[in-house]
Design an enzyme around this catalytic site. Structure first.
Site, PDB file in Angstrom:
ATOM      1  N   GLY A 110      -1.715   4.990  -6.219  1.00  9.42           N
ATOM      2  CA  GLY A 110      -2.634   4.581  -5.157  1.00  9.42           C
ATOM      3  C   GLY A 110      -2.880   5.725  -4.202  1.00  9.42           C
ATOM      4  N   GLY A 143      -3.834   6.600   0.270  1.00 10.93           N
ATOM      5  CA  GLY A 143      -3.997   6.148   1.647  1.00 10.93           C
ATOM      6  C   GLY A 143      -4.685   7.213   2.461  1.00 10.93           C
ATOM      7  N   GLY A 201      -2.527  10.592   2.093  1.00  8.89           N
ATOM      8  CA  GLY A 201      -2.301  11.265   0.822  1.00  8.89           C
ATOM      9  C   GLY A 201      -2.383  10.345  -0.382  1.00  8.89           C
ATOM     10  N   VAL A 247      -0.457   8.776  -3.890  1.00 12.51           N
ATOM     11  CA  VAL A 247       0.864   8.352  -4.332  1.00 12.51           C
ATOM     12  C   VAL A 247       0.874   8.347  -5.860  1.00 12.51           C
ATOM     13  CG1 VAL A 247       2.663   6.603  -4.234  1.00 12.51           C
ATOM     14  CG2 VAL A 247       1.145   6.937  -2.274  1.00 12.51           C
ATOM     15  N   ASP A 289       2.729  -0.603  10.752  1.00 11.74           N
ATOM     16  CA  ASP A 289       1.687  -0.779   9.752  1.00 11.74           C
ATOM     17  C   ASP A 289       2.120  -1.745   8.657  1.00 11.74           C
ATOM     18  OD1 ASP A 289      -0.925  -0.296   8.965  1.00 11.74           O
ATOM     19  OD2 ASP A 289      -0.422   1.452   7.748  1.00 11.74           O
TER      20      ASP A 289
END
Length: 299
Positions: free
Chosen positions: A21, A23, A26, A28, A136
């Site tokens: 994934g 964000g 950065g 992942v 978050d």
């Protein structure tokens, strides 16, 4: 999980197998150590490194993630915040995000939502014990695994004694932030409890309690949450978690006690619904294909 395509071959000592994934900070990646242990490696975006703020922020993320220990968080395995492209490796969790589960299969059942809430409360206890506010907690930062949920991504976590950010610097995900966070005020562990409440509403109903449009922050500060469809056993506790005043919210310990009592009184030990288990199974089959080449045919 995306198979190899235009991916880095290695990050530090870890061989990249696929993309998990991305964000704001950065990408992942799924990777394997020299001993074939699977890890999730987050690497900061190259375009951010011209601003020293981002490298400093990544160092804080590494420090925060390393300081937290608990069953419901992903353990840090390795990191190099001073590399040309800084990276952080954590334990790979065999599961899928709550956001993906709800998007693909719809809201999770009441029993699973109670187990989820208890796991998230226990994770927050560990995080706050390390004197950190996550800031978050949201569905995409919650992984559902066969043995319980995990809280990930400490990208904007802050120490409890950190100075408040300026009101012009509001960070977080609007649909799941607390009123004080939406206003740019100082956040405390109670802010994470508000986010836990919002995340539980999303898990059990499929929608965020304050919506997801440009007026979301205003509703978080001034309006009551929309709890339509939220099962009655959860409604009272979630309402307390979503109190506007931080001091009126329960502590994670109180949330854990309330949900543990509810589970003991009304539910069994089964946690993940079969539909979510099917999604994890499909991911595991993809994982098996990606990792097959790690084992030579003669082994």
């Amino acid at each position: 999980m995306q198979p190899p395509h235009d991916l880095p071959e290695k990050i530090g000592p870890y061989r990249v197998l696929g993309r998990l994934g991305e964000g704001g900070m950065g990408q992942v990646y799924l990777a394997a150590s020299p001993s074939r242990r699977l890890v999730a490696v987050k690497m900061i975006r190259p375009e951010l490194l011209d601003d020293p703020h981002w490298r400093a922020r990544f160092r804080r993320e590494v420090a925060s993630a390393r300081s937290v220990s608990g069953f419901y968080t992903a353990a840090v395995v390795d990191a190099d915040p001073d590399a040309e492209l800084p990276w952080l490796a954590t334990q790979y969790i065999h599961g899928i995000s709550l956001a993906e589960a709800v998007r693909e299969k719809g809201p999770i059942p009441e029993q699973a939502a109670c187990h989820l809430g208890a796991g998230l409360a226990e994770a927050l206890i560990a995080i706050h014990r390390a004197e950190i506010v996550h800031r978050d907690l949201k569905p995409s930062n919650v992984l559902l695994a066969g043995d319980g949920p995990r809280v990930i991504d400490f990208g904007i976590a802050r120490p409890l004694d950190a100075r408040p950010l300026s009101r012009s610097t509001i960070v977080g995900t609007p649909a799941f932030m607390s009123p004080e966070q939406a206003l740019g005020e100082a956040v405390t562990p109670a802010s994470d409890v508000f986010s836990l409440g919002s995340t539980l509403v999303y898990a059990a109903t499929g929608t965020a309690p304050f919506g997801t449009d440009r007026k979301t922050r205003g509703r978080i500060v001034h309006r009551a949450p929309d709890l339509t469809g939220l099962p009655d056993p959860l409604r009272g506790l979630v309402t307390l978690c979503l109190a506007k005043a931080p001091e009126e919210r329960p502590t994670p310990e109180q949330v854990l006690t309330a949900l543990s009592t509810l589970l003991d009184a009304h539910y069994g030990e089964e946690w993940l619904p079969s539909a979510v288990g099917e999604l994890i199974g499909a991911q595991e089959r993809t994982l098996a294909q990606l990792t097959a080449e790690l084992t030579p045919p003669h082994e």
